[in-house]
Scaffold this active site. Structure first.
Site, PDB file in Angstrom:
ATOM      1  N   ARG A  71       8.401   2.669   5.147  1.00  0.00           N
ATOM      2  CA  ARG A  71       7.437   3.027   4.100  1.00  0.00           C
ATOM      3  C   ARG A  71       6.014   3.123   4.648  1.00  0.00           C
ATOM      4  NH1 ARG A  71       8.134   2.581  -1.245  1.00  0.00           N
ATOM      5  NH2 ARG A  71       6.216   1.396  -1.549  1.00  0.00           N
TER       6      ARG A  71
ATOM      7  N   ALA B 121       0.773  -1.244   0.000  1.00  0.00           N
ATOM      8  CA  ALA B 121       0.000   0.000   0.000  1.00  0.00           C
ATOM      9  C   ALA B 121       0.805   1.294   0.000  1.00  0.00           C
ATOM     10  CB  ALA B 121      -0.947  -0.001   1.203  1.00  0.00           C
TER      11      ALA B 121
ATOM     12  N   ASP C 161      -0.470  -3.982  -5.843  1.00  0.00           N
ATOM     13  CA  ASP C 161       0.441  -3.203  -6.672  1.00  0.00           C
ATOM     14  C   ASP C 161       1.838  -3.706  -6.301  1.00  0.00           C
ATOM     15  OD1 ASP C 161       1.205  -1.239  -8.517  1.00  0.00           O
ATOM     16  OD2 ASP C 161       1.573   0.199  -6.918  1.00  0.00           O
TER      17      ASP C 161
ATOM     18  N   CYS D 293       4.518  -1.378 -11.986  1.00  0.00           N
ATOM     19  CA  CYS D 293       4.937  -0.213 -12.782  1.00  0.00           C
ATOM     20  C   CYS D 293       6.194  -0.606 -13.568  1.00  0.00           C
ATOM     21  CB  CYS D 293       5.181   1.017 -11.905  1.00  0.00           C
ATOM     22  SG  CYS D 293       6.385   0.774 -10.589  1.00  0.00           S
TER      23      CYS D 293
ATOM     24  N   GLU E 114       1.729  -2.788   4.464  1.00  0.00           N
ATOM     25  CA  GLU E 114       3.064  -2.426   3.965  1.00  0.00           C
ATOM     26  C   GLU E 114       4.105  -3.113   4.843  1.00  0.00           C
ATOM     27  OE1 GLU E 114       6.223  -1.633   2.243  1.00  0.00           O
ATOM     28  OE2 GLU E 114       4.401  -0.883   1.264  1.00  0.00           O
TER      29      GLU E 114
ATOM     30  N   GLY F  74      -1.242   6.187  -2.268  1.00  0.00           N
ATOM     31  CA  GLY F  74      -2.045   6.654  -3.394  1.00  0.00           C
ATOM     32  C   GLY F  74      -3.218   5.740  -3.687  1.00  0.00           C
TER      33      GLY F  74
ATOM     34  N   PRO G 138       3.055   4.466  -0.934  1.00  0.00           N
ATOM     35  CA  PRO G 138       2.896   5.484   0.110  1.00  0.00           C
ATOM     36  C   PRO G 138       1.457   5.893   0.405  1.00  0.00           C
ATOM     37  CG  PRO G 138       3.491   6.545  -1.937  1.00  0.00           C
ATOM     38  CD  PRO G 138       3.470   5.065  -2.232  1.00  0.00           C
TER      39      PRO G 138
END
Length: 469
Positions: A143, A115, A182, A235, A138, A119, A117
């Site tokens: 972080r 999770a 993610d 990403c 996280e 977003g 930072p």
């Protein structure tokens, strides 16, 4: 912006040339040396007058806008109030996936597995009903700090922050309605935005990330309900981290692939993988085609019908060991909240937290089965001398604080001085003694204590604005 295209890792370049056409590769190199798009997403719970000039909508997220030129966000008090979140546009494609495939009208349990930072967690939280529960996980302790800060600014109490590996959630069988991953990745999609990502890249990093992702995907089906939604994203452009994960998910035979409606004008590419006659689609954002950074996202539905019976078990003895605040103190705490009857309270050391009543069971389950880093809204701590509450910053910027608490809406310069933890031009609030909330354009920034001839600034030192404005 420099010639980033000339400094791309050689092995990355060789691989990408095999993935896309020569024409696309030339366009990619040109785009990576171009301007990085800037975008932000508004907080629907904190409507505000946001005045950035020359904005255009992000087409796949109704709450988001591009800004033609990057402003100095640190000079805007509204960002500290949680009015909006500066987020890379491609990653907001999650909004489209959730709107299309999640039953957002229902009260859901959602796990944002990677999770920080914050977003995606704030985006998810914007879409959930008030009685839903969001678990933002996280594993890296450092972080998790910005993750908590960003959820605190967003202001909703229905969040829990944990710090666990994916396998830790597996015993919570069929617990979550939605799982978003993610995944940790090699970061190729951030080469334009963050040159350091290019410097850190290596084929061994790709392999290492792919191994971590494989483990995560292996454990997710256990914690997700039958009929539940699974969204996987990275990403990066690496097939080991994207297409191979599609293959892994299909070969598990536990999921049905989902399609996401897209408009050709958005420039999103699709990647198809087929196994045993079943085709899965990944959605790829790449610099020269989409207005955003690099992203890969795919969505699946877990096969089967949801069970009405919980399939996980937690020791009742352990659950009872999580003590909530006693009735007498709870009644005092409820006076600080707009709808105090809807909350129970938990004390951790000296800190007291407001937990929505509908979430108490989930809170206790996470407390005894996971490494819990944060829960609900921190209300503050009791003064040892007089037993009264010393309110915490989280309560001031939350969406649950009582409307009866005195407030003062200040002008820009005083708002900046308050955020810098400096003395404001305002010396007192007429007719008020004790605690009050400083606001800017109607949104809370934090606490002051009103004394006869001055205001004591209680903005947290660790959050104070250090930039010269």
């Amino acid at each position: 912006m420099g010639n980033r295209s000339e400094n791309l890792p050689k092995k990355f370049t060789e691989r990408l040339q095999g993935q896309i056409s020569a024409e696309d590769f030339d366009a990619f190199k040109e785009a990576i040396d171009g301007q990085v798009p800037v975008s932000y997403r508004t907080n629907p719970f904190k409507p505000a007058e946001i005045t950035f000039s020359d904005t255009t909508p992000v087409p796949w997220c109704d709450e988001a806008q591009y800004i033609a030129k990057r402003p100095s966000f640190a000079e805007d008090p509204l960002i500290f109030a949680g009015a909006y979140y500066v987020q890379e546009a491609s990653s907001m494609f999650l909004w489209k996936a959730l709107k299309q495939h999640a039953p957002l009208e229902k009260d859901l349990r959602v796990l944002d597995l990677c999770a920080a930072p914050g977003g995606k967690s704030t985006l998810i939280n914007s879409l959930l009903t008030p009685k839903s529960v969001l678990v933002s996980n996280e594993i890296v302790g450092k972080r998790s700090l910005p993750l908590i800060d960003n959820l605190v600014r967003w202001g909703n109490p229905n969040t829990l922050v944990t710090g666990n590996y994916a396998e830790s959630f597996a015993p919570l069988r069929e617990y979550f309605d939605v799982v978003v991953t993610d995944a940790p990745c090699s970061g190729e999609g951030m080469f334009r935005k963050d040159p350091k990502a290019s410097e850190l890249w290596s084929t061994s990093l790709v392999d290492s990330c792919a191994s971590i992702q494989e483990s995560i995907v292996d454990h997710i089906p256990h914690a997700l309900k039958a009929g539940g939604l699974y969204i996987y994203s990275t990403c990066t452009f690496a097939p080991q981290e994207n297409e191979e994960r599609l293959v892994q998910i299909l070969e598990s035979d536990e999921f049905e692939p989902l399609e996401i409606d897209i408009d050709p004008s958005w420039g999103i590419s699709t990647v198809e993988v087929e196994r045993n006659g079943v085709k899965a689609i990944g959605y790829r954002f790449i610099f020269h085609k989409t207005k955003g950074e690099g992203l890969f996202l795919t969505a699946f539905r877990k096969k089967g019908e949801p069970s009405i019976h919980q399939k996980f078990s937690v020791s009742p003895k352990k659950m009872k060991s999580v003590f909530m605040v006693k009735k007498r103190e709870s009644e005092e705490l409820r006076k600080w909240l707009e709808n105090g009857k809807d909350f129970e309270f938990y004390q951790d050391g000296e800190d007291v937290y407001a937990i929505p009543s509908h979430m108490v069971q989930d809170f206790k389950i996470m407390k005894v089965t996971q490494k819990l880093r944060h829960q609900g809204i921190k209300m503050g701590r009791f003064n040892k001398k007089n037993g009264q509450l010393i309110p915490d910053h989280e309560l001031a910027v939350s969406n649950i604080v009582s409307a009866k608490i005195p407030t003062l809406d200040v002008e820009y310069r005083d708002a900046i001085d308050f955020l810098k933890k400096q003395e404001m031009s305002v010396k007192t609030i007429q007719g008020v003694k004790g605690w009050a909330i400083i606001k800017y354009k109607g949104l809370a920034l934090g606490w002051v204590k009103v004394l006869p001839n001055r205001l004591n600034n209680y903005y947290p030192s660790e959050l104070r604005l250090r930039k010269d404005v």
